[in-house]
Scaffold this motif. Structure first.
Motif, short mmCIF file in Angstrom:
data_model
loop_
_atom_site.label_atom_id
_atom_site.label_comp_id
_atom_site.label_asym_id
_atom_site.label_seq_id
_atom_site.Cartn_x
_atom_site.Cartn_y
_atom_site.Cartn_z
N GLY A 14 0.80 -1.22 0.00
CA GLY A 14 0.00 0.00 0.00
C GLY A 14 0.83 1.26 0.00
O GLY A 14 2.06 1.23 -0.16
N ILE A 15 0.14 2.37 0.22
CA ILE A 15 0.78 3.69 0.17
C ILE A 15 0.16 4.60 1.21
O ILE A 15 -1.05 4.59 1.44
CB ILE A 15 0.60 4.32 -1.23
CG1 ILE A 15 1.50 3.61 -2.24
CG2 ILE A 15 0.92 5.82 -1.23
CD1 ILE A 15 1.30 4.05 -3.67
N MET A 16 1.03 5.42 1.83
CA MET A 16 0.58 6.47 2.73
C MET A 16 0.77 7.80 2.01
O MET A 16 1.84 8.05 1.44
CB MET A 16 1.37 6.46 4.04
CG MET A 16 0.94 7.53 5.05
SD MET A 16 1.78 9.11 4.81
CE MET A 16 3.44 8.71 5.28
N MET A 17 -0.25 8.65 2.03
CA MET A 17 -0.15 9.99 1.45
C MET A 17 -0.51 11.01 2.52
O MET A 17 -1.50 10.84 3.24
CB MET A 17 -1.09 10.15 0.26
CG MET A 17 -0.59 9.50 -1.02
SD MET A 17 0.80 10.40 -1.73
CE MET A 17 1.00 9.49 -3.28
N LYS A 18 0.29 12.09 2.60
CA LYS A 18 0.07 13.12 3.62
C LYS A 18 -0.10 14.47 2.95
O LYS A 18 0.63 14.83 2.04
CB LYS A 18 1.25 13.17 4.59
CG LYS A 18 1.08 14.17 5.74
CD LYS A 18 2.25 14.06 6.71
CE LYS A 18 2.08 15.00 7.90
NZ LYS A 18 2.21 16.41 7.53
N ASN A 19 -1.09 15.22 3.43
CA ASN A 19 -1.33 16.58 2.95
C ASN A 19 -1.64 17.45 4.16
O ASN A 19 -2.68 17.28 4.80
CB ASN A 19 -2.50 16.61 1.96
CG ASN A 19 -2.81 18.01 1.49
OD1 ASN A 19 -1.93 18.84 1.34
ND2 ASN A 19 -4.09 18.27 1.25
N GLY A 20 -0.72 18.36 4.49
CA GLY A 20 -0.91 19.16 5.69
C GLY A 20 -0.86 18.29 6.93
O GLY A 20 0.08 17.52 7.12
N ALA A 26 -3.64 3.67 2.26
CA ALA A 26 -4.46 2.78 1.44
C ALA A 26 -3.70 1.47 1.26
O ALA A 26 -2.52 1.48 0.87
CB ALA A 26 -4.74 3.41 0.07
N VAL A 27 -4.35 0.36 1.58
CA VAL A 27 -3.70 -0.96 1.54
C VAL A 27 -4.54 -1.92 0.72
O VAL A 27 -5.77 -1.99 0.89
CB VAL A 27 -3.49 -1.52 2.97
CG1 VAL A 27 -2.84 -2.90 2.91
CG2 VAL A 27 -2.64 -0.57 3.80
N GLU A 35 -8.39 -1.07 1.48
CA GLU A 35 -8.77 -0.46 2.76
C GLU A 35 -8.09 0.90 2.87
O GLU A 35 -6.88 1.02 2.68
CB GLU A 35 -8.33 -1.35 3.92
CG GLU A 35 -8.63 -0.81 5.29
CD GLU A 35 -10.05 -1.10 5.74
OE1 GLU A 35 -10.49 -0.50 6.75
OE2 GLU A 35 -10.73 -1.92 5.09
N VAL A 36 -8.87 1.94 3.18
CA VAL A 36 -8.31 3.29 3.31
C VAL A 36 -8.59 3.83 4.70
O VAL A 36 -9.75 3.85 5.14
CB VAL A 36 -8.88 4.25 2.26
CG1 VAL A 36 -8.25 5.65 2.42
CG2 VAL A 36 -8.64 3.73 0.85
N SER A 37 -7.54 4.25 5.39
CA SER A 37 -7.68 4.85 6.72
C SER A 37 -7.22 6.29 6.65
O SER A 37 -6.11 6.58 6.19
CB SER A 37 -6.83 4.08 7.75
OG SER A 37 -6.83 4.74 8.99
N ILE A 38 -8.09 7.22 7.09
CA ILE A 38 -7.76 8.64 7.07
C ILE A 38 -7.63 9.13 8.51
O ILE A 38 -8.52 8.92 9.33
CB ILE A 38 -8.85 9.46 6.34
CG1 ILE A 38 -9.09 8.89 4.93
CG2 ILE A 38 -8.47 10.93 6.26
CD1 ILE A 38 -10.29 9.50 4.23
N GLN A 39 -6.51 9.76 8.82
CA GLN A 39 -6.23 10.21 10.18
C GLN A 39 -5.67 11.62 10.18
O GLN A 39 -5.12 12.08 9.18
CB GLN A 39 -5.22 9.26 10.85
CG GLN A 39 -5.62 7.80 10.91
CD GLN A 39 -6.68 7.53 11.96
OE1 GLN A 39 -6.84 8.30 12.90
NE2 GLN A 39 -7.40 6.43 11.80
N ASP A 40 -5.79 12.29 11.33
CA ASP A 40 -5.11 13.56 11.54
C ASP A 40 -3.80 13.27 12.26
O ASP A 40 -3.76 12.41 13.16
CB ASP A 40 -5.96 14.51 12.39
CG ASP A 40 -7.19 15.00 11.64
OD1 ASP A 40 -7.10 15.18 10.42
OD2 ASP A 40 -8.25 15.17 12.29
N ALA A 290 -5.30 6.69 -2.15
CA ALA A 290 -4.60 7.34 -1.04
C ALA A 290 -4.52 8.85 -1.26
O ALA A 290 -4.73 9.64 -0.34
CB ALA A 290 -3.19 6.76 -0.89
N VAL A 291 -4.25 9.26 -2.50
CA VAL A 291 -4.18 10.69 -2.83
C VAL A 291 -5.53 11.35 -2.66
O VAL A 291 -5.68 12.39 -1.99
CB VAL A 291 -3.67 10.90 -4.28
CG1 VAL A 291 -3.80 12.37 -4.67
CG2 VAL A 291 -2.23 10.45 -4.42
N GLU A 292 -6.56 10.76 -3.26
CA GLU A 292 -7.89 11.38 -3.26
C GLU A 292 -8.50 11.45 -1.87
O GLU A 292 -9.40 12.25 -1.63
CB GLU A 292 -8.81 10.63 -4.22
CG GLU A 292 -8.39 10.78 -5.68
CD GLU A 292 -9.36 10.16 -6.66
OE1 GLU A 292 -9.50 10.69 -7.77
OE2 GLU A 292 -9.99 9.14 -6.29
#
Length: 320
Positions: A14-20, A26-27, A35-40, A290-292
């Motif tokens: 998978g890939i981790m993408m960070k913005n701010g 996303a795995v 599977e997509v996990s979105i976190q702060d 992961a990007v979107e």
């Protein structure tokens, strides 16, 4: 080209993408679903400090390590045997598990830093010191030390890249770069456009580490202490400053198309040929999700390119 300021990292399948301050992992699970996990992400360093030139690079590097390990641990959860029964944890058990993971993450990070300093900073110094009887010039020995450091770095990458799991991770690394290049060159984010985009990017962590190797050579010229212990200690103490300077170089490269900057970036891009591989379409799909999850690429393109290019452009700048 204007930097999108998004960055990422390949993880297990998978890939981790960070913005701010938001990131997504996303795995591709064993059942082929994504599977997509979105976190702060809350940094332990105040935002003001993270904006000071040469200082910010040190803390951004630490943040990247912490976040990278967290993302890797998340992706590893899906690599377990599918048939293994997953028991729902109680609140107390979940708290203990979280504390345990935090401890493991801290230990892994500290060990990684210690090993990196020992292998890439201290070891080259002692290896170059073996030639003191033959070479008396301190400047020549310093250059030789740097040359050995780069060789160890390249040898390490070449060695780990032979592992099957690492090869797949490098393919996901390529997918990460291709997605960012696709966006930053005004192409719609889809599999076809990502596929033909370059897998090299000037803001890559590989380029950062390569610059650390080069910048360390320059800094070592200023170490003139007579004591061998002091010379080793100063090399270790200078690491944060070396990382800070290297970060500023990478940051400049990611926001500039100046011919000189592009020339200085070229060695790091060459090294990326070792740490990125061409991904398949299923990996590109993971990268796109992961990007979107954390970045509105349509808004970015509207602000920076006006009318969208839309269709695949095989001869667009930065597209291979």
């Amino acid at each position: 080209m204007k930097s999108s300021n998004i960055g990422g990292q390949a993880v297990l399948e998978g890939i981790m993408m960070k913005n701010g301050d938001r990131y997504a992992v996303a795995v591709r699970k064993p059942d082929k679903e994504i599977e997509v996990s979105i976190q702060d992400y809350k940094s332990f360093v105040p935002k003001l400090i993270r904006s000071i030139p040469f200082i910010r690079g040190i803390f951004n590097f630490i943040d990247s390590m912490v976040l990278g390990i967290k993302a890797l641990m998340f992706s590893a959860e899906f690599m377990e045997d599918e048939e293994e029964e997953v028991r729902e944890l109680t609140a107390e058990e979940a708290a203990k598990e979280e504390k345990k993971e935090s401890m493991v993450m801290t230990i892994v990070m500290l060990l990684s830093v210690v090993l990196a300093v020992a292998i890439f900073m201290v070891l080259p110094y002692f290896l170059s010191g073996l030639l003191k009887k033959v070479i008396t010039s301190r400047s020549v020995l310093t250059i030789l030390e740097g040359f050995i450091r780069v060789l160890i770095f390249l040898g390490y990458i070449a060695l780990v890249s032979r592992m099957e799991d690492i090869q797949r991770t490098f393919m996901y690394h390529g997918a990460e770069h291709k997605c960012i290049n696709c966006i930053e060159h005004g192409l719609d984010l889809n599999v076809d456009n990502v596929r033909v985009s370059s897998r090299q990017h000037k803001r890559c962590g590989t380029s950062f580490l390569f610059f650390v190797m080069i910048v360390s050579i320059i800094f070592c010229f200023f170490i003139t202490a007579e004591s061998q212990v002091m010379r080793v200690l100063l090399r270790i103490l200078l690491m944060p400053l070396i990382a800070g300077v290297s970060y500023e170089i990478i940051r400049l490269a990611g926001n500039s198309d100046n011919p000189l900057v592009n020339l200085l970036s070229q060695p790091g891009l060459w090294v990326q040929n070792m740490t990125t591989k061409e991904p398949d379409d299923s990996m590109i799909e993971v990268a796109i999700q992961a990007v979107e999850a954390v970045f509105d690429w349509k808004e970015y393109q509207a602000e920076n390119f006006g009318a969208k290019k839309g269709l695949t452009e095989k001869h667009a700048p930065g597209v291979s």
